[in-house]
Motif scaffolding. Structure first.
Motif, short mmCIF file in Angstrom:
data_model
loop_
_atom_site.label_atom_id
_atom_site.label_comp_id
_atom_site.label_asym_id
_atom_site.label_seq_id
_atom_site.Cartn_x
_atom_site.Cartn_y
_atom_site.Cartn_z
N ALA A 250 4.82 66.93 6.01
CA ALA A 250 3.54 66.35 6.41
C ALA A 250 3.60 64.83 6.37
O ALA A 250 3.04 64.15 7.25
CB ALA A 250 2.43 66.86 5.50
N VAL A 251 4.28 64.28 5.37
CA VAL A 251 4.44 62.83 5.27
C VAL A 251 5.22 62.30 6.48
O VAL A 251 4.86 61.28 7.08
CB VAL A 251 5.16 62.44 3.96
N LYS A 252 6.27 63.01 6.84
CA LYS A 252 7.07 62.59 8.00
C LYS A 252 6.25 62.64 9.29
O LYS A 252 6.36 61.77 10.15
CB LYS A 252 8.31 63.48 8.12
N ALA A 253 5.42 63.67 9.40
CA ALA A 253 4.56 63.79 10.58
C ALA A 253 3.55 62.66 10.61
O ALA A 253 3.25 62.09 11.68
CB ALA A 253 3.86 65.14 10.57
N MET A 254 3.02 62.31 9.45
CA MET A 254 2.06 61.22 9.36
C MET A 254 2.70 59.91 9.80
O MET A 254 2.09 59.12 10.54
CB MET A 254 1.55 61.10 7.92
N GLU A 255 3.92 59.66 9.33
CA GLU A 255 4.61 58.43 9.66
C GLU A 255 5.01 58.37 11.14
O GLU A 255 5.09 57.29 11.73
CB GLU A 255 5.86 58.29 8.78
N LYS A 256 5.23 59.53 11.73
CA LYS A 256 5.67 59.60 13.12
C LYS A 256 4.49 59.53 14.10
O LYS A 256 4.67 59.14 15.26
CB LYS A 256 6.43 60.91 13.34
N CYS A 257 3.31 59.89 13.65
CA CYS A 257 2.13 59.94 14.52
C CYS A 257 1.88 58.57 15.17
O CYS A 257 1.66 57.59 14.47
CB CYS A 257 0.90 60.37 13.74
N PRO A 258 1.89 58.49 16.50
CA PRO A 258 1.76 57.19 17.18
C PRO A 258 0.37 56.56 17.07
O PRO A 258 0.23 55.35 17.26
CB PRO A 258 2.09 57.53 18.64
N THR A 259 -0.65 57.36 16.78
CA THR A 259 -2.01 56.81 16.70
C THR A 259 -2.57 56.84 15.27
O THR A 259 -3.75 56.54 15.06
CB THR A 259 -2.96 57.59 17.63
N ASN A 260 -1.74 57.22 14.33
CA ASN A 260 -2.16 57.27 12.92
C ASN A 260 -3.38 58.16 12.68
O ASN A 260 -4.25 57.84 11.85
CB ASN A 260 -2.46 55.85 12.39
N CYS A 261 -3.44 59.27 13.37
CA CYS A 261 -4.60 60.16 13.16
C CYS A 261 -4.28 61.27 12.16
O CYS A 261 -5.09 62.16 11.94
CB CYS A 261 -5.06 60.76 14.49
#
Length: 280
Positions: A253-264
């Motif tokens: 989940a942390v990796k997905a958060m960091e990868k999210c281009p719009t920080n949503c």
């Protein structure tokens, strides 16, 4: 003559009062509805705040459902574990898994993140503004007029820079805020851990349209789904399986958060997390 008349009237009223008292006493016994002692015992344990968090109109309705319909005893968010254990003793059942529930706002756009703004001169209420077409660029996002704040009796909802935010130290998950939100962006979500990842967006438009109105909108890029199978894309919007979240899902989940281009994507819960900071 007057005294005699008054005496007769007074005597008549007294006789009628005696007769009526007997009639009412008889009716009370004749038509009395017996209440199951278990229901009364359950009501005694419930907090009697009638918040509706259990899904019923009030504590009395929930008590009846527990006793007559074998409803789970762990639905009272205010009473918590102590209340559930007391109810379990009365009913002779197991408490079951206790999962704390909190309100979650599925929008992360503060005023500055909204790219298309229109002046609204109507009543400063979310319900009223929701009826106006084009009140803001995103037709899915938080309106920020505080209907949820007024509905909350626990000082757990606040408006910060045009966005509803939850104080998780005060929230009990009663659902009052969720019920009054005209855009249904507030959900009552189970937290198996103190903090869980959320998708702070409700925009179901295609990426081009959502990006045109909001800087923090989900664009359904699928980056999160490639890093964690807890994410999925439905109606151009990322979804997360909150009910299945465990400590093992933290790193993905942390990796997905960091990868999210719009920080949503970010974590919320205790201690209070300010979505604008994106800090765990």
């Amino acid at each position: 003559m007057i005294i005699t008349t008054l005496a007769i009237a007074a005597g008549t009223m007294l006789v009628m009062a005696v007769i009526l008292s007997f009639v009412l006493g008889w009716a009370n016994k004749k038509f009395k509805v017996e209440v199951d002692p278990k229901i009364e015992a359950v009501i005694e344990i419930l907090p009697a705040v009638n918040c509706g968090g259990c899904g019923y109109l009030g504590c009395s309705d929930y008590a009846v459902a527990i006793v007559t319909d074998n409803d789970p005893v762990n639905k009272c968010t205010i009473g918590g574990e102590a209340c559930a254990k007391g109810l379990a003793r009365i009913m002779g059942v197991e408490v079951g898994e206790m999962v704390k529930v909190f309100a979650v706002v599925h929008c992360g756009a503060h005023t500055l993140n909204r790219l298309k703004k229109h002046e609204y001169r109507g009543e400063k209420r979310c319900m009223a503004a929701h009826q106006v077409a084009g009140v803001q660029g995103c037709s899915f996002g938080c309106l920020g007029f505080g209907d949820c704040v007024r509905a909350c009796h626990y000082n757990a909802m606040h408006i910060k820079d045009g966005l509803a935010m939850v104080d998780f130290n005060n929230c009990i998950g009663c659902g009052a805020c969720s019920k009054v939100c005209p855009r249904t962006i507030i959900t009552i979500t189970g937290f198996k851990k103190n903090k869980i990842p959320i998708v702070a967006c409700s925009n179901k438009d295609k990426a081009k349209d959502s990006k045109a109105v909001c800087q923090t909108a989900c664009v359904a890029c699928k980056a999160c789904t490639k890093l964690s199978d807890m994410f999925s894309i439905t109606d151009n919007l990322s979804k997360y399986d909150y009910g299945a979240y465990t400590a093992d899902h933290y790193e993905p989940a942390v990796k997905a958060m960091e990868k999210c281009p719009t920080n949503c994507i970010y974590f919320v819960g205790k201690p209070v997390c300010d979505p604008s900071s994106k800090k765990l």
